[in-house]
Design a protein around this motif. Structure first.
Motif, mmCIF file in Angstrom:
data_model
loop_
_atom_site.group_PDB
_atom_site.id
_atom_site.type_symbol
_atom_site.label_atom_id
_atom_site.label_comp_id
_atom_site.label_asym_id
_atom_site.label_seq_id
_atom_site.Cartn_x
_atom_site.Cartn_y
_atom_site.Cartn_z
ATOM 1 N N THR A 184 0.839 -1.196 0.000
ATOM 2 C CA THR A 184 0.000 0.000 0.000
ATOM 3 C C THR A 184 0.870 1.241 0.000
ATOM 4 O O THR A 184 2.060 1.195 0.293
ATOM 5 C CB THR A 184 -0.910 0.028 1.251
ATOM 6 O OG1 THR A 184 -0.094 0.099 2.406
ATOM 7 C CG2 THR A 184 -1.760 -1.232 1.311
ATOM 8 N N THR A 185 0.269 2.356 -0.296
ATOM 9 C CA THR A 185 0.969 3.642 -0.293
ATOM 10 C C THR A 185 0.461 4.543 0.826
ATOM 11 O O THR A 185 0.525 5.767 0.734
ATOM 12 C CB THR A 185 0.775 4.351 -1.654
ATOM 13 O OG1 THR A 185 -0.625 4.501 -1.892
ATOM 14 C CG2 THR A 185 1.398 3.551 -2.770
ATOM 15 N N ASP A 186 -0.023 3.930 1.876
ATOM 16 C CA ASP A 186 -0.571 4.711 2.979
ATOM 17 C C ASP A 186 0.483 5.590 3.628
ATOM 18 O O ASP A 186 0.184 6.662 4.150
ATOM 19 C CB ASP A 186 -1.178 3.774 4.037
ATOM 20 C CG ASP A 186 -2.387 3.027 3.482
ATOM 21 O OD1 ASP A 186 -2.946 3.524 2.482
ATOM 22 O OD2 ASP A 186 -2.755 1.977 4.043
ATOM 23 N N THR A 187 1.703 5.139 3.664
ATOM 24 C CA THR A 187 2.771 5.928 4.270
ATOM 25 C C THR A 187 3.320 6.978 3.324
ATOM 26 O O THR A 187 4.186 7.754 3.697
ATOM 27 C CB THR A 187 3.918 4.999 4.702
ATOM 28 O OG1 THR A 187 4.408 4.316 3.553
ATOM 29 C CG2 THR A 187 3.452 3.999 5.739
ATOM 30 N N GLY A 188 2.848 6.998 2.097
ATOM 31 C CA GLY A 188 3.320 7.992 1.134
ATOM 32 C C GLY A 188 4.578 7.580 0.422
ATOM 33 O O GLY A 188 5.120 8.358 -0.345
ATOM 34 N N GLY A 189 5.071 6.399 0.651
ATOM 35 C CA GLY A 189 6.311 5.951 0.034
ATOM 36 C C GLY A 189 6.083 5.337 -1.325
ATOM 37 O O GLY A 189 5.041 4.751 -1.602
ATOM 38 N N SER A 190 7.103 5.498 -2.159
ATOM 39 C CA SER A 190 7.037 4.907 -3.500
ATOM 40 C C SER A 190 7.793 3.598 -3.576
ATOM 41 O O SER A 190 7.680 2.880 -4.573
ATOM 42 C CB SER A 190 7.617 5.891 -4.524
ATOM 43 O OG SER A 190 8.998 6.102 -4.256
ATOM 44 N N GLY A 191 8.593 3.299 -2.567
ATOM 45 C CA GLY A 191 9.429 2.103 -2.616
ATOM 46 C C GLY A 191 10.710 2.324 -3.392
ATOM 47 O O GLY A 191 11.468 1.388 -3.635
ATOM 48 N N LEU A 192 10.954 3.584 -3.821
ATOM 49 C CA LEU A 192 12.162 3.894 -4.595
ATOM 50 C C LEU A 192 13.157 4.743 -3.809
ATOM 51 O O LEU A 192 14.269 4.985 -4.284
ATOM 52 C CB LEU A 192 11.781 4.636 -5.886
ATOM 53 C CG LEU A 192 11.064 3.810 -6.949
ATOM 54 C CD1 LEU A 192 10.580 4.722 -8.070
ATOM 55 C CD2 LEU A 192 11.959 2.728 -7.500
ATOM 56 N N GLY A 193 12.760 5.226 -2.635
ATOM 57 C CA GLY A 193 13.607 6.156 -1.895
ATOM 58 C C GLY A 193 14.972 5.601 -1.580
ATOM 59 O O GLY A 193 16.000 6.228 -1.902
ATOM 60 N N LEU A 194 15.029 4.419 -0.946
ATOM 61 C CA LEU A 194 16.330 3.843 -0.585
ATOM 62 C C LEU A 194 17.102 3.382 -1.814
ATOM 63 O O LEU A 194 18.335 3.423 -1.826
ATOM 64 C CB LEU A 194 16.131 2.684 0.388
ATOM 65 C CG LEU A 194 15.671 3.076 1.800
ATOM 66 C CD1 LEU A 194 15.492 1.835 2.666
ATOM 67 C CD2 LEU A 194 16.664 4.028 2.448
ATOM 68 N N ALA A 195 16.397 2.942 -2.851
ATOM 69 C CA ALA A 195 17.083 2.551 -4.093
ATOM 70 C C ALA A 195 17.768 3.760 -4.718
ATOM 71 O O ALA A 195 18.893 3.669 -5.224
ATOM 72 C CB ALA A 195 16.088 1.930 -5.069
ATOM 73 N N ILE A 196 17.091 4.932 -4.669
ATOM 74 C CA ILE A 196 17.701 6.152 -5.196
ATOM 75 C C ILE A 196 18.895 6.553 -4.346
ATOM 76 O O ILE A 196 19.949 6.967 -4.866
ATOM 77 C CB ILE A 196 16.641 7.277 -5.253
ATOM 78 C CG1 ILE A 196 15.598 6.958 -6.333
ATOM 79 C CG2 ILE A 196 17.296 8.621 -5.523
ATOM 80 C CD1 ILE A 196 14.429 7.919 -6.372
ATOM 81 N N VAL A 197 18.776 6.439 -3.032
ATOM 82 C CA VAL A 197 19.884 6.757 -2.147
ATOM 83 C C VAL A 197 21.099 5.895 -2.478
ATOM 84 O O VAL A 197 22.240 6.394 -2.575
ATOM 85 C CB VAL A 197 19.467 6.558 -0.669
ATOM 86 C CG1 VAL A 197 20.682 6.633 0.246
ATOM 87 C CG2 VAL A 197 18.444 7.598 -0.268
ATOM 88 N N GLN A 198 20.869 4.625 -2.638
ATOM 89 C CA GLN A 198 21.986 3.721 -2.942
ATOM 90 C C GLN A 198 22.662 4.105 -4.253
ATOM 91 O O GLN A 198 23.898 4.124 -4.356
ATOM 92 C CB GLN A 198 21.496 2.274 -3.005
ATOM 93 C CG GLN A 198 22.616 1.265 -3.178
ATOM 94 C CD GLN A 198 22.100 -0.149 -3.275
ATOM 95 O OE1 GLN A 198 21.150 -0.439 -4.004
ATOM 96 N NE2 GLN A 198 22.720 -1.060 -2.531
ATOM 97 N N GLN A 199 21.862 4.419 -5.278
ATOM 98 C CA GLN A 199 22.455 4.801 -6.560
ATOM 99 C C GLN A 199 23.264 6.093 -6.442
ATOM 100 O O GLN A 199 24.361 6.198 -6.994
ATOM 101 C CB GLN A 199 21.360 4.966 -7.614
ATOM 102 C CG GLN A 199 20.871 3.649 -8.201
ATOM 103 C CD GLN A 199 20.262 3.835 -9.585
ATOM 104 O OE1 GLN A 199 19.908 4.933 -9.977
ATOM 105 N NE2 GLN A 199 20.137 2.751 -10.312
ATOM 106 N N ILE A 200 22.759 7.072 -5.722
ATOM 107 C CA ILE A 200 23.478 8.344 -5.583
ATOM 108 C C ILE A 200 24.796 8.136 -4.844
ATOM 109 O O ILE A 200 25.847 8.663 -5.255
ATOM 110 C CB ILE A 200 22.586 9.364 -4.852
ATOM 111 C CG1 ILE A 200 21.415 9.776 -5.748
ATOM 112 C CG2 ILE A 200 23.405 10.598 -4.449
ATOM 113 C CD1 ILE A 200 20.403 10.682 -5.072
#
Length: 487
Positions: free
Chosen positions: A443-459
């Protein structure tokens, strides 16, 4: 033409050229020495002139020469003792020929008079040329000659002949055997060289060709090429290069398959995450159209929900677009050497202005710690981590975030420590996977896309660093970012 045939032709050509060259050299040397083109007969004659007399030939020649010197007429009228000596010499395969003027007055049995007259050596009163060869009915005889004058001053000649097998007779008797022997040796040599050629070059190339054919048919994991001993160095290098090429091709195909699987998973995840808010938006819009929301309060609630879902959908699309650009390396990073402590202080001030309910503290050394970073992208990575902490704070406890910066060897480490909900142990290995949220229903109840930590790792990886996360449920989370220190 195959390599094998080319080498075979080169071997045969080499043998022919070497033989022809040797023959030409012999002919040139003979021509320079004698002034004539060599033939089997002339070669034999030249060799015969250089031979020394045997004991029998020497004895016969001396005795008969003494008779011719002291009493030349006596040699025509052969007395009993002289006849006995001549017969004795003839019994040892020696021939005797006596000539007076142009007539042959005596010749041993087996010789032909007409042939002797035709080929008899010229008279030489000084006896300068006493050795040579003479033909008699096609047969070659080696001779020693003594010329003298009879009492009536007519010319006389004495020849002692040694019958030998000439070159033609030798070749007639043994030529075929010798030629066959030479041919057999040559064929054996060529066969042996061909065997070495096949073992060191042809067989490895055939094996390589077989593997290449299998590779063409898609058999990437075919049996490796067998390494043969005594293989040509060039073939070994070619085989090694081919194996390296095959390994690289296999790795490339594996990577392509992984990318294809990731693409499929990405499309599936995008489809799921986009469909959920869109479905909700459609449902609330239809509720408004059909009059389900029949009061202003309900309508306002429906509109607020639609707005929230749209914002979440827009945020998901933005993060998806950013992740795709990072994954495709379409974003250019502008690295600067900056003091990480000062940089984080600005981030803390910005966050305190946004949300004063969150307690953000910094713990660092007094000395500056320099790193090479892209300000905007590093700010994005840190903000994503802090936003995650805000989303997953404990409901009954104020959120506290600690930014701890210190030096560890050649690296500068930033630790972001919070007292939030934490992450279950079984979910930790997957938190950096894209679209991973940890909830079963996604679900997206928390407002997360599931991409935040993946983007952090790439950066962080684009900065040449690494990121690690440690967490315990209901005990908080620690995210560690290690960046190489910029001197």
């Amino acid at each position: 033409m195959t390599i094998k045939r080319r080498f075979l032709i080169s071997y045969i050509g080499g043998i022919f050229i070497a033989s022809a060259s040797l023959l030409v050299i012999i002919c040139i040397l003979f021509y320079v020495t004698t002034g004539t083109v060599p033939t089997p007969n002339t070669l034999y004659q030249e060799m015969a002139k250089q031979r020394s007399l045997s004991a029998d030939e020497e004895l016969a020649y001396i005795e008969l020469r003494n008779v011719a010197k002291t009493d030349p007429d006596k040699i025509i009228y052969v007395e009993q003792d002289l006849a006995y000596n001549i017969q004795h010499f003839e019994s040892k395969s020696l021939g005797v020929v006596i000539r007076k003027d142009e007539d042959i007055v005596y010749y041993s049995e087996g010789l032909v008079e007409k042939s002797l007259i035709a080929h008899f050596p010229q008279f030489d009163a000084n006896n300068l040329e006493t050795k040579g060869t003479i033909q008699n009915v096609g047969r070659l005889y080696r001779y020693i000659k003594f010329d003298f004058y009879f009492s009536d001053q007519t010319k006389g000649s004495l020849l002692i002949l040694k019958k030998e097998n000439n070159l033609l007779e030798f070749m007639t008797k043994w030529g075929i055997v010798i030629i066959l022997a030479i041919v057999c040796i040559s064929v054996a040599g060529v066969a042996f060289m061909n065997y070495l050629l096949k073992k060191s070059i042809i067989s490895p190339l055939e094996s390589l060709g077989t593997v290449m054919a299998e590779l063409k048919e898609g058999e990437l994991f075919a049996t490796p090429i067998e390494k043969m001993e005594h293989t040509a160095k060039e073939i070994q290098q070619l085989t090694m290069n081919f194996e390296n090429m095959r390994d690289a091709l296999i790795a490339s195909i594996k990577e392509q398959r992984n990318l294809e699987n990731n693409r499929k998973e990405l499309i599936a995840s995008i489809s799921h995450d986009l469909k959920t808010p869109i479905t909700s938006i459609i449902g609330y819009v239809e509720g408004l159209q059909e009059g389900v929301a029949d009061t202003p309060q309900k309508q306002e609630k429906y509109l607020q929900t639609i707005h929230a879902k749209a914002l979440a959908l827009n945020h998901l699309i933005e993060e998806l677009f950013l992740y795709s650009k990072l994954d495709a390396e379409a974003i250019t990073f502008h690295y600067e050497r900056i003091n990480l402590v000062s940089f984080l202080q600005h981030v803390v001030e910005e966050l305190q202005l946004i949300d004063r309910q969150v307690s953000i503290q910094m713990q660092t050394t007094k000395e500056p710690l320099y790193v090479a970073i892209d300000r905007m992208q590093m700010n994005r990575a840190i903000m994503n981590l802090i936003e995650n902490s805000m989303k997953f704070k404990k409901g009954d406890e104020p959120l506290t975030i600690l930014l701890d910066v210190y030096k560890d060897g050649a690296y500068v480490v930033l630790r972001i420590v919070d007292n939030g909900q934490g992450i279950p142990k079984e979910q930790l290995p997957y938190v950096f996977d894209r679209f991973y949220r940890g909830e079963e229903a996604r679900t997206t109840d928390t407002g997360g896309s599931g991409l935040g930590l993946a983007i952090v790792q790439q950066i962080i990886e684009k900065h040449g660093g690494n990121v690690d996360i440690q967490s315990e449920q209901m005990m908080g989370t620690i995210v560690s970012i290690a960046l190489e220190e910029a001197k």
